[in-house]
Scaffold this motif. Structure first.
Motif, PDB file in Angstrom:
ATOM      1  N   PHE A  87      38.404  28.193 -63.291  1.00 61.98           N
ATOM      2  CA  PHE A  87      39.923  27.510 -63.956  1.00 61.98           C
ATOM      3  C   PHE A  87      41.082  27.564 -62.654  1.00 61.98           C
ATOM      4  O   PHE A  87      41.423  26.775 -62.334  1.00 61.98           O
ATOM      5  N   ALA A  88      41.386  29.195 -63.359  1.00 65.93           N
ATOM      6  CA  ALA A  88      42.719  28.966 -61.933  1.00 65.93           C
ATOM      7  C   ALA A  88      41.994  29.038 -60.532  1.00 65.93           C
ATOM      8  O   ALA A  88      42.889  28.468 -59.602  1.00 65.93           O
ATOM      9  N   HIS A  89      40.865  29.323 -59.859  1.00 65.92           N
ATOM     10  CA  HIS A  89      40.143  29.364 -59.134  1.00 65.92           C
ATOM     11  C   HIS A  89      40.426  27.578 -59.083  1.00 65.92           C
ATOM     12  O   HIS A  89      41.426  27.278 -57.444  1.00 65.92           O
ATOM     13  N   LEU A  90      40.214  27.020 -59.401  1.00 68.85           N
ATOM     14  CA  LEU A  90      39.953  25.165 -59.068  1.00 68.85           C
ATOM     15  C   LEU A  90      41.646  24.260 -59.018  1.00 68.85           C
ATOM     16  O   LEU A  90      41.495  23.812 -58.411  1.00 68.85           O
ATOM     17  N   ILE A  91      42.779  25.436 -60.034  1.00 69.27           N
ATOM     18  CA  ILE A  91      44.132  25.080 -59.800  1.00 69.27           C
ATOM     19  C   ILE A  91      44.631  25.161 -58.619  1.00 69.27           C
ATOM     20  O   ILE A  91      45.253  24.439 -58.223  1.00 69.27           O
ATOM     21  N   ASN A  92      44.392  26.627 -58.148  1.00 70.59           N
ATOM     22  CA  ASN A  92      44.867  27.129 -57.065  1.00 70.59           C
ATOM     23  C   ASN A  92      44.431  26.012 -55.620  1.00 70.59           C
ATOM     24  O   ASN A  92      45.096  25.646 -55.390  1.00 70.59           O
ATOM     25  N   SER A  93      43.119  25.482 -55.929  1.00 67.04           N
ATOM     26  CA  SER A  93      42.324  24.622 -54.949  1.00 67.04           C
ATOM     27  C   SER A  93      43.261  23.750 -55.019  1.00 67.04           C
ATOM     28  O   SER A  93      43.157  22.559 -54.027  1.00 67.04           O
ATOM     29  N   LEU A  94      43.081  23.175 -55.985  1.00 67.63           N
ATOM     30  CA  LEU A  94      43.728  21.801 -55.996  1.00 67.63           C
ATOM     31  C   LEU A  94      44.771  21.460 -55.531  1.00 67.63           C
ATOM     32  O   LEU A  94      45.764  20.576 -55.317  1.00 67.63           O
ATOM     33  N   THR A  95      46.272  22.491 -55.987  1.00 69.24           N
ATOM     34  CA  THR A  95      47.398  22.498 -55.609  1.00 69.24           C
ATOM     35  C   THR A  95      47.239  22.458 -54.153  1.00 69.24           C
ATOM     36  O   THR A  95      48.173  22.083 -53.409  1.00 69.24           O
ATOM     37  N   ILE A  96      46.531  23.841 -53.675  1.00 69.40           N
ATOM     38  CA  ILE A  96      46.409  23.262 -51.810  1.00 69.40           C
ATOM     39  C   ILE A  96      46.155  22.392 -51.300  1.00 69.40           C
ATOM     40  O   ILE A  96      46.543  21.497 -50.680  1.00 69.40           O
ATOM     41  N   ALA A  97      44.924  21.598 -52.299  1.00 64.30           N
ATOM     42  CA  ALA A  97      44.488  20.101 -51.252  1.00 64.30           C
ATOM     43  C   ALA A  97      45.898  18.978 -51.318  1.00 64.30           C
ATOM     44  O   ALA A  97      46.242  18.237 -50.804  1.00 64.30           O
ATOM     45  N   ASN A  98      46.917  19.317 -53.019  1.00 60.32           N
ATOM     46  CA  ASN A  98      47.708  18.342 -53.115  1.00 60.32           C
ATOM     47  C   ASN A  98      48.894  18.697 -51.394  1.00 60.32           C
ATOM     48  O   ASN A  98      49.501  17.515 -51.245  1.00 60.32           O
ATOM     49  N   ILE A  99      49.563  19.695 -51.453  1.00 63.70           N
ATOM     50  CA  ILE A  99      49.838  20.154 -50.697  1.00 63.70           C
ATOM     51  C   ILE A  99      49.677  19.530 -49.673  1.00 63.70           C
ATOM     52  O   ILE A  99      50.553  18.929 -48.754  1.00 63.70           O
ATOM     53  N   MET A 100      48.514  19.257 -48.922  1.00 64.20           N
ATOM     54  CA  MET A 100      47.980  19.505 -47.624  1.00 64.20           C
ATOM     55  C   MET A 100      47.762  17.740 -47.525  1.00 64.20           C
ATOM     56  O   MET A 100      48.034  17.009 -46.724  1.00 64.20           O
ATOM     57  N   ALA A 101      47.643  17.315 -49.077  1.00 62.81           N
ATOM     58  CA  ALA A 101      47.882  15.829 -49.258  1.00 62.81           C
ATOM     59  C   ALA A 101      49.265  15.043 -49.104  1.00 62.81           C
ATOM     60  O   ALA A 101      48.773  14.298 -48.333  1.00 62.81           O
ATOM     61  N   ILE A 102      49.842  15.309 -49.977  1.00 68.60           N
ATOM     62  CA  ILE A 102      51.069  15.262 -49.255  1.00 68.60           C
ATOM     63  C   ILE A 102      51.711  15.271 -47.586  1.00 68.60           C
ATOM     64  O   ILE A 102      52.306  14.994 -47.923  1.00 68.60           O
ATOM     65  N   THR A 103      51.302  16.849 -47.290  1.00 71.79           N
ATOM     66  CA  THR A 103      51.742  16.482 -46.147  1.00 71.79           C
ATOM     67  C   THR A 103      51.040  15.920 -44.585  1.00 71.79           C
ATOM     68  O   THR A 103      52.055  15.045 -44.258  1.00 71.79           O
ATOM     69  N   ILE A 104      49.726  15.418 -44.909  1.00 64.57           N
ATOM     70  CA  ILE A 104      49.203  14.581 -44.507  1.00 64.57           C
ATOM     71  C   ILE A 104      50.548  12.801 -44.435  1.00 64.57           C
ATOM     72  O   ILE A 104      50.117  11.534 -44.122  1.00 64.57           O
ATOM     73  N   MET A 105      49.899  12.840 -45.749  1.00 65.91           N
ATOM     74  CA  MET A 105      50.446  11.435 -46.043  1.00 65.91           C
ATOM     75  C   MET A 105      52.226  11.383 -45.807  1.00 65.91           C
ATOM     76  O   MET A 105      52.313  10.157 -45.335  1.00 65.91           O
ATOM     77  N   ILE A 106      53.346  12.480 -45.956  1.00 64.84           N
ATOM     78  CA  ILE A 106      53.819  12.185 -45.236  1.00 64.84           C
ATOM     79  C   ILE A 106      53.756  11.914 -43.909  1.00 64.84           C
ATOM     80  O   ILE A 106      55.209  11.275 -43.344  1.00 64.84           O
ATOM     81  N   ILE A 107      53.314  12.272 -43.274  1.00 59.67           N
ATOM     82  CA  ILE A 107      52.996  12.558 -41.003  1.00 59.67           C
ATOM     83  C   ILE A 107      53.060  11.539 -41.247  1.00 59.67           C
ATOM     84  O   ILE A 107      53.557  10.371 -40.505  1.00 59.67           O
TER      85      ILE A 107
END
Length: 469
Positions: free
Chosen positions: A167-187
């Motif tokens: 569950f922790a690995h999944l949350i970390n992966s989800l957090t990283i994916a969210n950060i990347m998605a937000i960054t790409i979305m902002i660009i």
């Protein structure tokens, strides 16, 4: 004027929050981040809830099965043995059971048992997660009733360490994916907004670069742009056409009025001077009045001449006879003329070489005489005027006085039309407020540049710069 839109992503400065681009980018990016963050939090809560629901199902299964199994075993063996056998059947490496009687004494337990589990207080039917030696457990307890008799409490501990790590690995992966998605979305948002605002940038560029004499020639055409931007462009174009027509009418009126008034005023000035010269029978008061009238008439004629020059420059009709001249010789001639009519000493400092520029000779004389006259008017009679000639990559002419100077806050205004630093003093010296405006216009027309350095009570330095030949 339209607010200047930042041209590209590298120029974005977030301290300029009045920028439409930054407002749109910040607003959409914030909403996107909140949306994705909310989804991540909801998934986190949902997964924890799913884990707890799964354990509750296990508890419910055990709660329904355990008394029945105990009853079956107790028919063959004692009650305590029946409970132990039931616990042994249900236990595995992840699920641990123990049974306490009403006196809190452990009657039966799983073969693999951690005594630390019994130290936990307030265990009830609501599952809760605890950490023991870096092992995560879900623990709950329930009363055990056999034949409607309360025998004690059965406790269940389920090891969820693997699920917790996953569950922790999944949350970390989800957090990283969210950060990347937000960054790409902002660009992507910044690039899309930049592209969408390019028509406004074009309108701004047109508005900044347009000159007064070309207002009617402006054409702002857009293809595949939003209707709102097209409407704005059309409105701006119509406004510029109206301003162009108004500007032309104003210049034409100025030119016509100046031209029509100059001739009669010149005649009036001539008659007044003639009367003054032949007026032997005039009283002193009459002579003073005529002298004032002649002075004001000449001043008005000069004002009209200046207005005509500016009107011609604005309309692009000012005549220039460009030729190559030697500045050194022409400056000496100008100094001789200025010394003769002013009675002031003018010093010339020059390099030991001829400096050549391409200008209109008469207009260049007009520029220099105007600046020298300005230096004479605003400096005391006991001071000298200096002129320096230099050549670097360009020809440089400096006209230096030691007069009253100009405050720094007013220096960017002195080339404006009709602007006077000291209104009362300009009246005394006969200034019209157009001299420096004409100088700047003529210098610019001949591809030159004029700058000013001045300090109050220390004097001023006007610097003319022309391309050297």
């Amino acid at each position: 004027m339209l607010y200047k839109i930042l041209p590209n992503l590298s120029n974005i400065q977030f301290n300029h929050f009045n920028s439409l681009k930054i407002r749109l980018t910040f607003g959409i990016a914030l909403l996107s981040a909140l949306g994705l963050g909310s989804v991540a939090l909801w998934m986190n809560w949902k997964m924890e809830n799913l884990l707890m629901t799964t354990h509750k199902q296990t508890v419910n299964y055990v709660a329904n099965r355990f008394p029945h199994d105990v009853e079956i075993y107790s028919e063959m063996v004692s009650l305590e043995m029946g409970i132990q056998k039931t616990i042994n059947n249900l236990s595995d490496h992840k699920n641990i059971y123990w049974f306490q009687d009403n006196n809190k004494k452990i009657i039966a337990k799983s073969l693999i048992f951690s005594p630390q589990l019994t130290t936990i207080n307030n265990i009830n039917s609501i599952p809760k997660v605890i950490n023991i030696d870096n092992q995560y457990w879900i623990i709950c307890g329930m009363p055990l009733n056999i034949n409607n008799k309360l025998l004690g409490h059965l406790y269940i501990a389920q090891n969820i360490s693997n699920e917790k790590v996953l569950f922790a690995h999944l949350i970390n992966s989800l957090t990283i994916a969210n950060i990347m998605a937000i960054t790409i979305m902002i660009i992507a948002i910044v690039l899309y907004i930049s592209y969408s605002l390019k028509p406004l940038e074009k309108i701004c560029t047109v508005a900044e670069n347009i000159s007064a004499d070309k207002l009617k020639e402006v054409s702002i055409n857009f293809h595949n742009t939003p209707n709102e931007v097209k409407k704005l462009a059309e409105s701006l174009e119509k406004m510029l056409i109206r301003l162009g027509e108004s500007w032309e009418n104003q210049q034409q009126l100025l030119s016509n009025v100046s031209h029509e008034l100059r001739t009669p005023l010149t005649i009036v000035s001539g008659y007044l001077q003639s009367t003054l010269r032949r007026g032997d029978n005039l009283t002193s008061i009459q002579k003073e009045a005529l002298s004032v009238a002649v002075s004001e008439a000449d001043r008005t004629v000069q004002l009209l001449e200046d207005l005509l020059d500016l009107a011609r420059a604005d309309n692009g009709n000012i005549q220039m006879k460009m030729e190559i001249i030697i500045v050194n010789d022409l400056i000496r001639e100008i100094i001789a003329i200025a010394e003769q009519y002013s009675g002031r000493k003018i010093n010339l400092t020059e390099e030991n070489c001829d400096i050549k520029i391409k200008v209109d000779q008469n207009r260049f004389k007009q520029i220099c005489l105007n600046l020298i006259d300005n230096a004479i008017k605003y400096s005391s009679k006991d001071t000298e005027i200096d002129i320096k000639l230099k050549r670097n990559k360009s020809a440089i002419i400096e006209i230096i006085d030691r007069g009253i100077g100009i405050p720094l806050a007013l220096q960017n205004k002195i080339f404006e039309r009709f602007y006077r630093v000291d209104e009362a003093r300009n009246r005394q010296t006969g200034g019209t407020g157009l001299g420096l405006a004409i100088v700047k216009t003529l210098v610019s027309t001949m591809d030159g540049k004029i700058t000013l350095i001045s300090q109050p009570e220390k004097g001023s330095i006007f610097t003319l710069t022309f391309p050297s030949i």
